[in-house]
Design a protein around this motif. Structure first.
Motif, PDB file in Angstrom:
ATOM      1  N   ALA A 141     -10.663  19.619 -14.599  1.00  0.00           N
ATOM      2  CA  ALA A 141     -10.771  20.101 -15.983  1.00  0.00           C
ATOM      3  C   ALA A 141     -10.812  21.626 -16.047  1.00  0.00           C
ATOM      4  CB  ALA A 141     -11.995  19.511 -16.655  1.00  0.00           C
ATOM      5  N   ALA A 142     -11.322  22.257 -15.019  1.00  0.00           N
ATOM      6  CA  ALA A 142     -11.387  23.721 -14.999  1.00  0.00           C
ATOM      7  C   ALA A 142      -9.983  24.328 -15.057  1.00  0.00           C
ATOM      8  CB  ALA A 142     -12.125  24.204 -13.754  1.00  0.00           C
ATOM      9  N   GLY A 143      -9.007  23.681 -14.444  1.00  0.00           N
ATOM     10  CA  GLY A 143      -7.628  24.169 -14.495  1.00  0.00           C
ATOM     11  C   GLY A 143      -7.075  24.134 -15.906  1.00  0.00           C
ATOM     12  N   ILE A 144      -7.404  23.087 -16.642  1.00  0.00           N
ATOM     13  CA  ILE A 144      -6.967  23.000 -18.039  1.00  0.00           C
ATOM     14  C   ILE A 144      -7.648  24.080 -18.861  1.00  0.00           C
ATOM     15  CG2 ILE A 144      -7.124  21.600 -20.144  1.00  0.00           C
ATOM     16  CD1 ILE A 144      -6.456  19.178 -18.488  1.00  0.00           C
ATOM     17  N   ASP A 145      -8.943  24.264 -18.662  1.00  0.00           N
ATOM     18  CA  ASP A 145      -9.674  25.288 -19.409  1.00  0.00           C
ATOM     19  C   ASP A 145      -9.099  26.678 -19.143  1.00  0.00           C
ATOM     20  OD1 ASP A 145     -11.321  23.369 -20.547  1.00  0.00           O
ATOM     21  OD2 ASP A 145     -12.845  23.559 -18.974  1.00  0.00           O
ATOM     22  N   ALA A 155       2.914  10.326 -15.523  1.00  0.00           N
ATOM     23  CA  ALA A 155       2.676  11.731 -15.227  1.00  0.00           C
ATOM     24  C   ALA A 155       2.053  12.436 -16.420  1.00  0.00           C
ATOM     25  CB  ALA A 155       3.976  12.416 -14.828  1.00  0.00           C
ATOM     26  N   ASP A 156       2.382  11.999 -17.632  1.00  0.00           N
ATOM     27  CA  ASP A 156       1.882  12.630 -18.841  1.00  0.00           C
ATOM     28  C   ASP A 156       0.395  12.419 -19.058  1.00  0.00           C
ATOM     29  OD1 ASP A 156       4.842  12.111 -20.879  1.00  0.00           O
ATOM     30  OD2 ASP A 156       4.340  13.672 -19.472  1.00  0.00           O
ATOM     31  N   HIS A 157      -0.236  11.596 -18.233  1.00  0.00           N
ATOM     32  CA  HIS A 157      -1.653  11.328 -18.409  1.00  0.00           C
ATOM     33  C   HIS A 157      -2.494  11.926 -17.283  1.00  0.00           C
ATOM     34  CE1 HIS A 157       0.340   8.352 -20.956  1.00  0.00           C
ATOM     35  NE2 HIS A 157      -0.696   8.538 -21.736  1.00  0.00           N
ATOM     36  N   SER A 158      -1.983  12.955 -16.630  1.00  0.00           N
ATOM     37  CA  SER A 158      -2.723  13.586 -15.547  1.00  0.00           C
ATOM     38  C   SER A 158      -3.123  15.004 -15.948  1.00  0.00           C
ATOM     39  CB  SER A 158      -1.881  13.634 -14.270  1.00  0.00           C
ATOM     40  OG  SER A 158      -0.827  14.568 -14.420  1.00  0.00           O
ATOM     41  N   TYR A 159      -4.143  15.511 -15.294  1.00  0.00           N
ATOM     42  CA  TYR A 159      -4.580  16.882 -15.540  1.00  0.00           C
ATOM     43  C   TYR A 159      -3.466  17.872 -15.216  1.00  0.00           C
ATOM     44  CZ  TYR A 159      -9.385  15.423 -16.345  1.00  0.00           C
ATOM     45  OH  TYR A 159     -10.512  14.848 -16.873  1.00  0.00           O
ATOM     46  N   ALA A 160      -2.746  17.632 -14.123  1.00  0.00           N
ATOM     47  CA  ALA A 160      -1.677  18.543 -13.709  1.00  0.00           C
ATOM     48  C   ALA A 160      -0.565  18.608 -14.754  1.00  0.00           C
ATOM     49  CB  ALA A 160      -1.116  18.108 -12.361  1.00  0.00           C
ATOM     50  N   SER A 161      -0.212  17.482 -15.342  1.00  0.00           N
ATOM     51  CA  SER A 161       0.840  17.459 -16.362  1.00  0.00           C
ATOM     52  C   SER A 161       0.429  18.238 -17.605  1.00  0.00           C
ATOM     53  CB  SER A 161       1.172  16.021 -16.746  1.00  0.00           C
ATOM     54  OG  SER A 161       1.759  15.358 -15.667  1.00  0.00           O
ATOM     55  N   VAL A 162      -0.811  18.092 -18.019  1.00  0.00           N
ATOM     56  CA  VAL A 162      -1.284  18.820 -19.195  1.00  0.00           C
ATOM     57  C   VAL A 162      -1.332  20.311 -18.899  1.00  0.00           C
ATOM     58  CG1 VAL A 162      -3.188  19.158 -20.807  1.00  0.00           C
ATOM     59  CG2 VAL A 162      -2.613  16.864 -20.029  1.00  0.00           C
ATOM     60  N   THR A 163      -1.843  20.675 -17.736  1.00  0.00           N
ATOM     61  CA  THR A 163      -1.921  22.092 -17.360  1.00  0.00           C
ATOM     62  C   THR A 163      -0.527  22.707 -17.366  1.00  0.00           C
ATOM     63  OG1 THR A 163      -3.900  21.663 -16.040  1.00  0.00           O
ATOM     64  CG2 THR A 163      -2.714  23.698 -15.586  1.00  0.00           C
ATOM     65  N   ALA A 164       0.461  21.987 -16.825  1.00  0.00           N
ATOM     66  CA  ALA A 164       1.833  22.489 -16.803  1.00  0.00           C
ATOM     67  C   ALA A 164       2.416  22.584 -18.214  1.00  0.00           C
ATOM     68  CB  ALA A 164       2.693  21.581 -15.935  1.00  0.00           C
TER      69      ALA A 164
END
Length: 173
Positions: free
Chosen positions: A113-117, A69-78
């Protein structure tokens, strides 16, 4: 005998709960030193699963699931919004520090990636606190510098129950 029962139980649970498209290739093996290890390549509709069982299988399964889970865009965004509140004082040279580059995240960069940005932009104040906290932690700072990064490159951190920490570095520039 217990290892055989454990391996059979894990295999039965996996096959009963897996979607037909994901259960194409599953192999079960018993190894005295192996935990549960599931690897699924990003973007692959069919998944190959390899399961080895030992006395710590359930602990290893939870750890592996958390790492995935730690390697997904959703995990980083959270993780971005709460990173300034993560207590880094317990992270020493002996602690496991995992550095994850944003360019290596699992998922579709074109859409996720837009969610992270957006999360990074909305968390400018928290990012400043996070960077100060990292600069104050010699272990994390040294590991970042050893790989050519600085505290300002970090967008989020996530601490695990086992005392390890995952540091997410924005290397997309």
């Amino acid at each position: 005998m217990n290892k055989t029962i454990l391996a059979t139980t894990i295999a039965a649970l996996m096959s009963a709960s897996a979607l037909p498209a994901l259960a194409q290739d599953a192999a079960v093996g018993v190894d005295a030193g192996a935990g549960v290890n599931v690897e699924t390549p990003a973007g692959d509709a069919g998944a190959d699963a390899t399961v080895g069982a030992d006395a710590n299988a359930s602990t290893n399964a939870m750890s592996t699931a958390a790492d995935a889970a730690d390697h997904s865009y959703a995990s980083v965004t959270a993780a971005i919004s709460g990173s300034a509140d993560v207590d880094l004082s317990a992270i020493t040279d002996e602690a496991q520090v995992n550095i994850v580059l944003l360019s290596s995240l699992e998922g579709d960069a074109a859409t996720e990636a837009a969610g992270i940005d957006s999360a990074i932009a909305a968390n400018a104040e928290g990012a400043a606190t996070l960077h100060d906290n990292i600069d104050g932690n010699a272990a994390i700072k040294a590991k970042l510098e050893a790989q050519g990064y600085a505290a300002d490159d970090v967008v989020a951190v996530h601490s695990q129950a086992d005392g390890s920490v995952t540091v997410y570095v924005d290397d997309r520039a």
